[in-house]
Design a protein around this motif. Structure first.
Motif, PDB file in Angstrom:
ATOM      1  N   GLN A  38      -8.640   3.135  -0.589  1.00  0.00           N
ATOM      2  CA  GLN A  38      -8.997   3.475   0.791  1.00  0.00           C
ATOM      3  C   GLN A  38     -10.499   3.295   0.985  1.00  0.00           C
ATOM      4  O   GLN A  38     -11.299   3.704   0.158  1.00  0.00           O
ATOM      5  CB  GLN A  38      -8.602   4.910   1.120  1.00  0.00           C
ATOM      6  CG  GLN A  38      -8.836   5.225   2.581  1.00  0.00           C
ATOM      7  CD  GLN A  38      -8.053   6.438   3.012  1.00  0.00           C
ATOM      8  OE1 GLN A  38      -7.636   7.211   2.183  1.00  0.00           O
ATOM      9  NE2 GLN A  38      -7.871   6.591   4.304  1.00  0.00           N
ATOM     10  N   ASN A  80      -5.002   1.953   3.500  1.00  0.00           N
ATOM     11  CA  ASN A  80      -3.688   2.595   3.429  1.00  0.00           C
ATOM     12  C   ASN A  80      -3.294   3.200   4.769  1.00  0.00           C
ATOM     13  O   ASN A  80      -4.129   3.771   5.472  1.00  0.00           O
ATOM     14  CB  ASN A  80      -3.688   3.714   2.374  1.00  0.00           C
ATOM     15  CG  ASN A  80      -3.856   3.170   0.982  1.00  0.00           C
ATOM     16  OD1 ASN A  80      -4.967   2.845   0.584  1.00  0.00           O
ATOM     17  ND2 ASN A  80      -2.765   3.073   0.250  1.00  0.00           N
ATOM     18  N   ILE A  99      -4.741   5.210  -5.154  1.00  0.00           N
ATOM     19  CA  ILE A  99      -4.752   4.903  -3.726  1.00  0.00           C
ATOM     20  C   ILE A  99      -6.066   4.199  -3.390  1.00  0.00           C
ATOM     21  O   ILE A  99      -7.147   4.667  -3.732  1.00  0.00           O
ATOM     22  CB  ILE A  99      -4.616   6.183  -2.893  1.00  0.00           C
ATOM     23  CG1 ILE A  99      -3.251   6.792  -3.166  1.00  0.00           C
ATOM     24  CG2 ILE A  99      -4.818   5.913  -1.421  1.00  0.00           C
ATOM     25  CD1 ILE A  99      -3.090   8.131  -2.546  1.00  0.00           C
ATOM     26  N   ALA A 137       0.823  -1.212   0.000  1.00  0.00           N
ATOM     27  CA  ALA A 137       0.000   0.000   0.000  1.00  0.00           C
ATOM     28  C   ALA A 137       0.856   1.261   0.000  1.00  0.00           C
ATOM     29  O   ALA A 137       1.962   1.277   0.538  1.00  0.00           O
ATOM     30  CB  ALA A 137      -0.901  -0.008   1.230  1.00  0.00           C
TER      31      ALA A 137
END
Length: 752
Positions: free
Chosen positions: A750, A204, A748, A173
């Motif tokens: 999340q 993350n 990313i 991550a």
């Protein structure tokens, strides 16, 4: 089979029916540890060559009967009776294959059950009961001791948040960085960050920037990133530098009077052309009786660096200088390493010396060790000294030619006594002002290098013997030894069997001296032949690693019973430890605390390994950078490593190494044969073996991963194994993947 040392024989043969009982009893007694067959055989005293296969077969049979377990390749332990909860070290991998190491066994931990533990954290886990046909699994229930660590990567700064896209193989991550914790970092900066929070409901972790290294791709930033990756310092603390700058050379009349004076004896240094820290010098003079007095003079670092001072604490922690492709990260501040401790010409210097009286045949008749003062007459580069050896002309030619003659005799006797002779060329780069590699050259050890090497070895052996070799009935005082254990008998046996296929004989059992002579003969006989690379690589890989310890087991590779490191205190902390012990014992002190000394030995060995890993990483980076401009070019090479995911090829022209991925061998499905170091096709039976000569094309150069990928063009070393061309669609697919990876941005993940 089994190596036995020069003094001890092998034990009598044990009957097979007794071996099983002895093996089970031993493993049950040591039920928290795992052992390979060599360790088991040694523990139960089954060292007779005829028992070797018996022990291996019994271990396999006991494993099949589920009376013991194999917890790693060739490592066995008793069936564990552990409860459902246990403690261990968490192992995190970016490929998601996380686990916890308990008693040498890696137990799988799914990401959902990891509590986001990081690599190296000490954790308490709950272990599920074994289900038939399935591996046990564990669930982290508590992180007991988080390991202090940082992560290196590239910053991506958006409007509302920022992230560190990590380079780490231990973390899949990316790290979310609040804009207030960026330390001025911008998109594209190479940075170091630490994790500050990672809740169970987050995909993350959150973190903060510790330091900005520079722009991604810039040489300084990338070299500092390599050092940080291995936990090594990339800058010197200013308070330590300040303390060092206040130290005076301190060569007073009183200090000179306490030392043996060599200032009027011909003395010189021989070092690499770019060296600045000259920590060793040689002196030579002819004595009235016709013998030679040779002095090995080493910088007296411990005269200036006192125990537990701020400089000493920093040096102890670093334990070694680190040598990257384009720079040296010194163990000691520059004022000491390149200044007052460096044995520069025409300057009086304080030294610690081993002095030898030798005859014309290099026999050591007398020796002594003590503190001295010298004044070097000349600084030679290796190239300058080599020219004098080859031409017989130049400054101090008589002295250099005499030392060369003595060194060659010392070397001849060393090999006669069973020392190993590995002589592989090292790759080096010519670097431009921006740190970019512009050409490759090979560093070879010539007579001038070997001259210095022989006298340093002689000094190290003599110093180790002075403390370790004591009269019968007396106990040696605690000391720092550089040891090299016997190689794994199975690896030597494997080398012997593979060498035999090519018509070479390597003795797989007997004394260390006999085995080493066989390896040296093999390395000599195989020179210039197609199988040279394969057999020399196998010989090197069969060796144990050298390390520092207070437990002297001798040095296998050098074939000596006593060895230490005395000759490089500017760049190695163990040498400073040796200097201090020599002084203590010369003054009549009692033996020092062995446990404390062993702790420092282990730390020094660990730091040496980290430094070597960083050096290799810097070389790999420069190799990939060098080959980036050569995509599509074709080279001859040799297979230097074989794994289940492909084989590595070392190019003949520049020794750069790259991977031919097994996924690109599209003509067949290939199986990995670990014992024979080869990949074999199931359908066509094509075989790719360690040492095979191949022709490859440079396909990919990934600087972030420090990885080169090659595409196989032909297998010239195996004309009887025709290679089908890789299908066009496979190539197209590969190019498409490369193109997509270059154009895509990492996202990313999340949870909200």
């Amino acid at each position: 089979m089994g190596l036995k040392d020069n003094k001890k024989g092998v034990s009598p043969k044990i009957k097979k029916k007794d071996l099983e009982r002895l093996i089970l009893n031993f493993l049950e007694k040591e039920n928290r540890q795992s052992f390979n067959y060599k360790q088991v055989a040694f523990a139960i005293n089954a060292t007779h060559p005829a028992n070797r296969m018996d022990v291996i077969n019994i271990l396999d049979a006991l494993t099949a009967a589920e009376l013991i377990q194999e917890v790693g390749i060739g490592k066995y332990k008793a069936i564990s009776n552990r409860g459902t909860q246990n403690e261990g070290e968490f192992v995190r991998r970016s490929n998601g294959k996380n686990g916890v190491m308990i008693d040498d066994e890696l137990i799988l931990v799914a990401e959902r059950n990891s509590k986001h533990a990081l690599n190296g954290d000490k954790v308490r886990v709950e272990i599920s009961a074994n289900r038939k046909g399935q591996e046990p699994e564990a669930k982290v229930i508590e992180i007991l001791e988080p390991k202090e660590q940082v992560f290196i990567g590239t910053l991506n700064v958006e409007k509302n948040y920022a992230s560190l896209i990590t380079d780490s193989k231990f973390l899949a991550a990316d790290i979310i960085i609040p804009r207030s914790k960026l330390k001025g970092g911008k998109t594209g900066d190479k940075a170091i960050a630490r994790i500050t929070e990672w809740r169970d409901d987050q995909m993350n972790p959150k973190g903060e920037v510790v330091d900005i290294l520079g722009k991604k791709g810039e040489n300084n930033a990338e070299m500092h990133a390599i050092l940080a990756e291995f936990g090594l310092p990339y800058k010197y603390p200013s308070n330590v530098e300040k303390a060092a700058n206040q130290i005076d050379a301190g060569i007073t009349r009183e200090e000179i009077a306490r030392r043996e004076d060599f200032r009027n004896v011909t003395t010189f240094t021989i070092d690499p052309r770019d060296a600045k820290d000259f920590d060793d010098a040689l002196s030579i003079r002819k004595l009235k009786n016709g013998n030679w007095e040779v002095g090995v003079h080493i910088a007296d670092v411990t005269y200036y660096v006192t125990p537990n001072s701020i400089i000493d604490r920093e040096a102890k922690e670093r334990a070694t200088s680190v040598y990257l492709v384009d720079r040296t990260i010194p163990m000691l501040p520059e004022h000491l390493s390149n200044g007052i401790c460096s044995l520069r010409p025409h300057e009086e210097k304080l030294t610690y010396s081993a002095i030898f009286e030798m005859d014309d045949r290099a026999n050591v008749l007398k020796s002594r060790i003590g503190r001295t003062v010298i004044k070097s007459d000349r600084r030679f580069t290796y190239e300058e000294a080599q020219e004098i050896i080859e031409t017989g002309e130049g400054d101090f030619k008589e002295e250099i030619l005499t030392l060369d003659k003595l060194a060659k005799e010392l070397r001849r006797r060393r090999y006669e006594n069973g020392a190993l002779e590995f002589d592989r060329a090292e790759v080096r780069f010519d670097i431009d002002k921006d740190g970019k590699p512009v050409s490759v050259f090979f560093k070879e050890s010539k007579d001038a290098n070997k001259l210095i090497e022989e006298f340093m070895l002689l000094a190290n052996i003599t110093v180790a013997e002075s403390i370790g070799k004591v009269p019968k009935g007396k106990k040696a005082k605690t000391f720092v030894y550089r040891v090299h254990d016997n190689p794994d008998p199975e690896k030597i046996s494997n080398l012997s069997q593979i060498a035999a296929r090519f018509g070479f004989k390597v003795k797989a059992d007997g004394t260390a001296k006999e085995v080493n002579r066989g390896i040296n003969k093999l390395l000599k006989d195989v020179k210039g032949r197609g199988e040279e690379n394969m057999l020399s690589i196998l010989a090197i890989r069969s060796m144990a690693k050298a390390l520092y310890t207070t437990e002297n087991v001798g040095h296998y590779g050098l074939a000596v019973d006593y060895y230490t490191h005395f000759t490089s205190p500017i760049r190695r902390y163990p040498d400073m430890m040796v200097h201090r012990l020599l002084t203590k014992y010369a003054e009549g002190s009692r033996s020092v605390d062995k446990m404390k000394m062993e702790e420092q030995c282990k730390h020094s060995s660990d730091m040496e390994q980290l430094a070597a890993n960083a050096e290799r990483a810097s070389i790999r980076y420069k190799q990939v950078e060098f080959m980036q401009d050569r995509l599509g070019e074709i080279y001859d090479g040799v297979i230097s490593g074989v794994t289940e995911w492909g084989f590595y090829v070392e190019l003949d022209d520049n020794l750069c190494e790259g991977l031919v991925p097994v996924r690109d061998l599209a003509d067949d499905y290939y199986d990995f044969d670990e014992k024979n170091f080869c990949l074999t096709g199931r359908k066509y039976h094509h075989k790719y073996t360690l040492g095979d000569q191949v022709k490859v094309q440079v396909a990919r150069a990934d600087l972030e991963k420090k990885q080169l990928d090659f595409a196989l063009v032909s297998d010239e070393g195996n004309p009887n194994k025709p290679l089908k061309e890789i299908k066009t669609e496979k190539k197209t697919e590969s190019k498409k993947k490369v193109s997509q990876s270059k154009g895509s941005k990492r996202k990313i993940k999340q949870k909200n």
